[in-house]
Design an enzyme around this catalytic site. Sequence first.
Site, PDB file in Angstrom:
ATOM      1  CB  SER A 124      46.538  42.800  41.670  1.00  0.00           C
ATOM      2  OG  SER A 124      47.448  41.785  41.343  1.00  0.00           O
ATOM      3  CG  ASP A 227      43.598  35.033  42.116  1.00  0.00           C
ATOM      4  OD1 ASP A 227      44.758  34.623  41.896  1.00  0.00           O
ATOM      5  OD2 ASP A 227      43.338  36.218  42.369  1.00  0.00           O
ATOM      6  CG  HIS A 257      44.640  38.016  39.643  1.00  0.00           C
ATOM      7  ND1 HIS A 257      44.703  38.181  41.003  1.00  0.00           N
ATOM      8  CD2 HIS A 257      45.401  39.006  39.103  1.00  0.00           C
ATOM      9  CE1 HIS A 257      45.473  39.218  41.277  1.00  0.00           C
ATOM     10  NE2 HIS A 257      45.908  39.743  40.143  1.00  0.00           N
TER      11      HIS A 257
END
Length: 285
Positions: A124, A227, A257
């Site tokens: 991320s 996502d 995610h």
Amino acid sequence: MSDIPTPYGAAGGLVRVYPARILERPTPGLVWLHGGGFAAGDIDMPEADHVARTLADAGTTVVSVDYRLAPLPDGWEAPATEPGRERAGFPAASDDTLAAWDWLLTEAATLGVDPARLAIGGASAGANIATGAVLRLIQNDRHLPALVLLAYPTLLAEQPAPEGELRAALDARPAADRFGPDAVRGMYENYLGGSVANAPLAAIPGLATHEDLAEFPSTLIVAGDVDELRVSSEHFARTLASAGRDVEHVIEPGTDHGHLNRPDEGDAASLTLARFAARLAALTP
């Protein structure tokens, strides 16, 4: 496993080292960065600790970076165990990552790590920081990793809207649809301390051109299935491929995610980490 102070400028900081659980040395090495929207997360969360333990068990020495977090955005609650270091926006986390990278290069022999088989990666926001750090290494003609591993990265502050099957999947799973344009832009504005306009490339690496990526290392990207941030990783993978770089972009089926931070929910985290372990094991001197 050990926590080791490493020089992050005046701020101080540490890395946590997970030695590879094998007898043969030297091993591959990986500098790894957790996610958390640039302003949250720590090296005890599964996205850091579980990832590092799993990859160390598979034969890679992992250096997990306790990088400085950006200021807490309005409305975010401070963690109960807030680290003692002060918060700082870009480039603090990037500087910390490069300090950890330099530390690993210096200590490679002591750690039993092969400097020719080093990787960097993250999840991320951590994947953004790792990618930006590699671009800074290229810009300054410094020792590059042999491999970049990115899990569901955010790489664009203003990403194109999802279309087709991804848009339909997000509409069908509203809880997964949490990275709309305002949320993503706000996350970057908090990280940068201002507008995303004219931001440094290391902060928004998805804006890299073919020229910027001419020396970018071999890269494996594992994206979430449902996502919205998948759009930015697909964009970056296309740019890498059109620049002639070695890149593999995988969509982990059935995931949204952050699945590496939820290793007890099905097999998705194990599948992604098996992909990472295989690529690390395949590194050759």
